[in-house]
Each structure stands twice: as C-alpha cells, then as structure tokens.
Scaffold this motif. Sequence first.
Motif, PDB file in Angstrom:
ATOM      1  N   ARG A 150       0.832  -1.205   0.000  1.00  0.00           N
ATOM      2  CA  ARG A 150       0.000   0.000   0.000  1.00  0.00           C
ATOM      3  C   ARG A 150       0.871   1.262   0.000  1.00  0.00           C
ATOM      4  O   ARG A 150       0.585   2.221  -0.719  1.00  0.00           O
ATOM      5  CB  ARG A 150      -0.920  -0.018   1.219  1.00  0.00           C
ATOM      6  CG  ARG A 150      -1.915   1.129   1.250  1.00  0.00           C
ATOM      7  CD  ARG A 150      -2.821   1.031   2.478  1.00  0.00           C
ATOM      8  NE  ARG A 150      -3.765   2.127   2.517  1.00  0.00           N
ATOM      9  CZ  ARG A 150      -4.921   2.158   1.881  1.00  0.00           C
ATOM     10  NH1 ARG A 150      -5.275   1.117   1.145  1.00  0.00           N
ATOM     11  NH2 ARG A 150      -5.724   3.193   1.960  1.00  0.00           N
ATOM     12  N   GLN A 151       1.940   1.246   0.799  1.00  0.00           N
ATOM     13  CA  GLN A 151       2.818   2.407   0.881  1.00  0.00           C
ATOM     14  C   GLN A 151       3.504   2.674  -0.452  1.00  0.00           C
ATOM     15  O   GLN A 151       3.652   3.818  -0.882  1.00  0.00           O
ATOM     16  CB  GLN A 151       3.876   2.190   1.977  1.00  0.00           C
ATOM     17  CG  GLN A 151       4.732   3.393   2.292  1.00  0.00           C
ATOM     18  CD  GLN A 151       3.919   4.547   2.879  1.00  0.00           C
ATOM     19  OE1 GLN A 151       2.877   4.322   3.511  1.00  0.00           O
ATOM     20  NE2 GLN A 151       4.381   5.774   2.665  1.00  0.00           N
ATOM     21  N   THR A 152       3.907   1.589  -1.131  1.00  0.00           N
ATOM     22  CA  THR A 152       4.538   1.723  -2.452  1.00  0.00           C
ATOM     23  C   THR A 152       3.578   2.377  -3.434  1.00  0.00           C
ATOM     24  O   THR A 152       3.968   3.253  -4.225  1.00  0.00           O
ATOM     25  CB  THR A 152       4.962   0.345  -2.991  1.00  0.00           C
ATOM     26  OG1 THR A 152       5.861  -0.268  -2.067  1.00  0.00           O
ATOM     27  CG2 THR A 152       5.634   0.471  -4.346  1.00  0.00           C
ATOM     28  N   ALA A 153       2.313   1.954  -3.398  1.00  0.00           N
ATOM     29  CA  ALA A 153       1.307   2.522  -4.301  1.00  0.00           C
ATOM     30  C   ALA A 153       1.043   3.990  -3.979  1.00  0.00           C
ATOM     31  O   ALA A 153       0.906   4.822  -4.884  1.00  0.00           O
ATOM     32  CB  ALA A 153       0.022   1.715  -4.218  1.00  0.00           C
ATOM     33  N   VAL A 154       0.983   4.334  -2.688  1.00  0.00           N
ATOM     34  CA  VAL A 154       0.702   5.705  -2.267  1.00  0.00           C
ATOM     35  C   VAL A 154       1.821   6.645  -2.698  1.00  0.00           C
ATOM     36  O   VAL A 154       1.581   7.775  -3.166  1.00  0.00           O
ATOM     37  CB  VAL A 154       0.506   5.779  -0.739  1.00  0.00           C
ATOM     38  CG1 VAL A 154       0.473   7.227  -0.269  1.00  0.00           C
ATOM     39  CG2 VAL A 154      -0.774   5.069  -0.334  1.00  0.00           C
ATOM     40  N   GLU A 155       3.066   6.187  -2.576  1.00  0.00           N
ATOM     41  CA  GLU A 155       4.219   7.038  -2.864  1.00  0.00           C
ATOM     42  C   GLU A 155       4.571   7.080  -4.346  1.00  0.00           C
ATOM     43  O   GLU A 155       5.435   7.861  -4.760  1.00  0.00           O
ATOM     44  CB  GLU A 155       5.438   6.551  -2.064  1.00  0.00           C
ATOM     45  CG  GLU A 155       5.256   6.687  -0.561  1.00  0.00           C
ATOM     46  CD  GLU A 155       6.429   6.110   0.204  1.00  0.00           C
ATOM     47  OE1 GLU A 155       7.298   5.483  -0.444  1.00  0.00           O
ATOM     48  OE2 GLU A 155       6.495   6.308   1.440  1.00  0.00           O
TER      49      GLU A 155
ATOM     50  N   SER B 159       4.667   7.927  -8.145  1.00  0.00           N
ATOM     51  CA  SER B 159       4.267   9.039  -9.015  1.00  0.00           C
ATOM     52  C   SER B 159       3.793   8.522 -10.366  1.00  0.00           C
ATOM     53  O   SER B 159       3.103   9.228 -11.102  1.00  0.00           O
ATOM     54  CB  SER B 159       5.448  10.006  -9.211  1.00  0.00           C
ATOM     55  OG  SER B 159       6.564   9.322  -9.779  1.00  0.00           O
ATOM     56  N   ASP B 160       4.183   7.288 -10.712  1.00  0.00           N
ATOM     57  CA  ASP B 160       3.774   6.658 -11.968  1.00  0.00           C
ATOM     58  C   ASP B 160       3.530   5.175 -11.692  1.00  0.00           C
ATOM     59  O   ASP B 160       4.472   4.393 -11.583  1.00  0.00           O
ATOM     60  CB  ASP B 160       4.846   6.835 -13.040  1.00  0.00           C
ATOM     61  CG  ASP B 160       4.393   6.334 -14.408  1.00  0.00           C
ATOM     62  OD1 ASP B 160       3.439   5.523 -14.463  1.00  0.00           O
ATOM     63  OD2 ASP B 160       4.991   6.734 -15.423  1.00  0.00           O
ATOM     64  N   ILE B 161       2.249   4.790 -11.563  1.00  0.00           N
ATOM     65  CA  ILE B 161       1.890   3.420 -11.228  1.00  0.00           C
ATOM     66  C   ILE B 161       2.435   2.436 -12.262  1.00  0.00           C
ATOM     67  O   ILE B 161       2.961   1.372 -11.920  1.00  0.00           O
ATOM     68  CB  ILE B 161       0.357   3.272 -11.122  1.00  0.00           C
ATOM     69  CG1 ILE B 161      -0.163   3.996  -9.879  1.00  0.00           C
ATOM     70  CG2 ILE B 161      -0.052   1.796 -11.066  1.00  0.00           C
ATOM     71  CD1 ILE B 161       0.282   3.376  -8.573  1.00  0.00           C
ATOM     72  N   ASN B 162       2.325   2.785 -13.531  1.00  0.00           N
ATOM     73  CA  ASN B 162       2.778   1.881 -14.595  1.00  0.00           C
ATOM     74  C   ASN B 162       4.264   1.591 -14.480  1.00  0.00           C
ATOM     75  O   ASN B 162       4.714   0.472 -14.724  1.00  0.00           O
ATOM     76  CB  ASN B 162       2.466   2.473 -15.972  1.00  0.00           C
ATOM     77  CG  ASN B 162       0.976   2.500 -16.267  1.00  0.00           C
ATOM     78  OD1 ASN B 162       0.239   1.646 -15.796  1.00  0.00           O
ATOM     79  ND2 ASN B 162       0.540   3.489 -17.032  1.00  0.00           N
TER      80      ASN B 162
END
Length: 431
Positions: A361-366, A368-371
């Motif tokens: 979750r933290q990785t996703a929140v931080e 800047s470019d999900i892809n």
Amino acid sequence: MGPVMNTVYNNYLTNYTPKPVTRYDTHKKSELRNVYNSIVKLNKDAPWYLPTTSRDTQHYAVDLKENARDLHNTIAQLGGMEKDGLFHKKSAYSTDETVAAVSYVGSEDSISDIPVFQLEVHSLASSQENLGLFLPSGRTSLEADTYSFDISINDMNYEFQFSVGEDETNRAVQERLVRLVNNADIGLRASLAESEGRTSLRLTSETTGLAPGKSQIFTVSDDHTSKTSGTVEYFGLDYTSRDPANASFAVNGQENTSPSNQFTLDKLFEVKLTGISPEGQPLQIGLKTDIESLTDNVFHLVGGYNDFIKAASSYLETQSRSRQLIREMSGIASVYGSSLETMGLNLEDDGTLAVDKDTLRQTAVESSDINETFGSLKSFSNMLLRKSNQVALNPMDYVEKVMVAYKNPGHNYINPYVTSSYTGMMFDGYY
C-alpha cells in the motif's frame, strides 16, 4: 460444446476438480484456430511415448490442466490481458458481504460518474424442490416391468424410462433414477435423502425464481406416459416440498425482484446476494479508491499464483515431474524477486508468494507513476499467463512417461498421439 460432451465434461469435473466457468472460457474462431495450430506443431515435434494408464496420473494431468485454466482466468479477470489493465481495473465494495458480494463490470471511462447505491435484501431467490416419499430400503412393491414418467421443464417435456427387475430394493431403484435424471442434464439435480433408515428421491431445479405467469419450474407426472405408470405416486415425485421464488430487494428505496440471486445493477455492478439484510439497515455498494483497487488486484494475482503452486505441490509425493513445474513457476517469480520485494511480495521457500500489505500500500501511495512502479509486476503476470497457457495446452509435459523413440528429423509427420493421450482420459471408463 454439445449436450453429450457437456455431460461428459461436467461428470468429469465433478469427480476431479470443479472450476467455475467464466466468460474467458469462450473463444473466437481465430483463437481456437491458434490452439489447433499449436497442438499440430506440438504433436509433429514430440517423441513417441508409451500411453499413460495409471488412474492417479490421469487425475494429476487433468487437475493440472484445470488449475492452469483457473490461473489464466484469474489474470484475465484482473485485466492482465489488456495493456496496463492490471493497474486500472477497478474494485467494488459492499459494506456487508454477508448479504451481498459485488464486483465492478462497468466501463473504465465513466469512473467519476459512478454513484453509491443503497441495497436492502428482503428475501433470496430459491429453487424448486420435490421431495418424494421416504421408503424402506427393502424389496420394492413395484412389479417387474418397464416404467416411465415425464418431466416438464423450461417448456420442454422429457420422458424417463427404466426397468424394475425381480427382487430389487427401493433404494436400488431410487439410485438408478438419480443417475438417470442427472445424466440427462435437463436442468435438474437428483439426490437421495435419508432419514431413520429410509430413503427419498429429491429433485431440485438448477435455476431459481419464476418466469412471468409460471407457478413452478418443473412438474413430474405419468398420466400420459408411454410405458407403465405408477412410479410417480409410488415414489411421491410430484410433491413440491419447496416452491421456487424470486429474490426481493430494494435499491435506493425502490422495490425490485429478480429470478436469480445474481444480477447486474445499472450495468455497473455484478451483485451476488448471499443473505438477508437486518430490517431497516441497507448496505452500501460503490467503487473502492484507486489504491484499494490496485491492492485488491495484486492480492488476487498472488492468490491465483499461490493456488496453482499449492495444487502442483499436492502431487509431489506421487508425481515426480510436478517438482519441475514448481521449480519453473518459482523461477519466474525469482526473476522478478528483487522488484517484487520492493512492493512487499516475498518469495517463500515452498514457491508461494507472501504479501506485506502495508509495504504494498505504501509503495502505491508514494508512486508518481503506477505503470512504472509496478511495471515488473505486469511483466510477471505476463510470464504467468504464458506459462499457464503452455501447461493448459500440454499438461502431459509434466507427466512421467516412458519414451519409445524420437521421430526421424526432417521426415516427421503430424499425428494426434500426444493430444489423444490426454483427451482419452475424459472418456476412459465413462460409459
């Protein structure tokens, strides 16, 4: 799939490894042509092997193929077959999943316009059940003869004929009728109910609810049957112990009914009713946030991968080649090991993946470019997709076989040997 083949396949899956059928199990002609061409090439280049006759090995090969199909469908349902679909697939929520489970089936283009729905479930849709008389297991009172009765279902009439021999028991005849009805595959399930040493024949419709103007889903009679009548009364097959009914619920205060417990709400949510709402306490249905949706997708992907590994691991003691498959699957995960670890996905000693939800979750929140951040996860899912297709195409590749000879290089020809070795397992001993 024709009715005969469908009956064989359903019987086969019931005895081995039942898997739900999804929309990804239907294919275009071009896709089927590609599968055919792959099989032709596979058979052309494969050496000659002795046929596999072990029941345990056959069970293993079938189970392997079905679990590979299941993994493929899991990835496909998450959007893994679309560009960046794994990251943009939206998840729905239900505030009370004991009453209703939901999934989002709407367009990804109209996310901002999706409202929150209030749903209150009053009653569930039910199937029709006919429960016959409870008869002693001793000798039947029916005379030795050929009998028949008629079942009317879905505006179709079916006649069932069977013989009763001398000195047969009630239970033996009831068990024969169970097989007769189930093998017909007309939309009814037959089974035996037992109570205090007596048995009753139970008929249950596979569908729920009622069509307009109908009071029953099916009827049983032998008033105008072609053979000897009397078995409907003797077994009590015409007694309806549970009437079919539609589901009753309210959406945003507006009353609705449905013949099924599963329906689409406003072409946005697939809803599956599982319980009754506490009076005056509607639940909410809506879309999860992007972060929650992404987390759900990752958990489902990892769950599909782990289920496949566990299924293959269950054969480690009996099928030596299953170890190779587990090594290959773990090898795919290890290629992306360091990248997956930064997302909170850790490869365990048994080949499965463990998810650290907080790190994910933290990785996703931080990000800047999900892809870009989850690009390696997309590559991992693509590798799993290709591997699942390979296993589904030729599960016999992971079966211990005795090779007879290699084919003559440059002069080999197409033959159905490898495919028939697997396909024959579906029919061997069925009739």
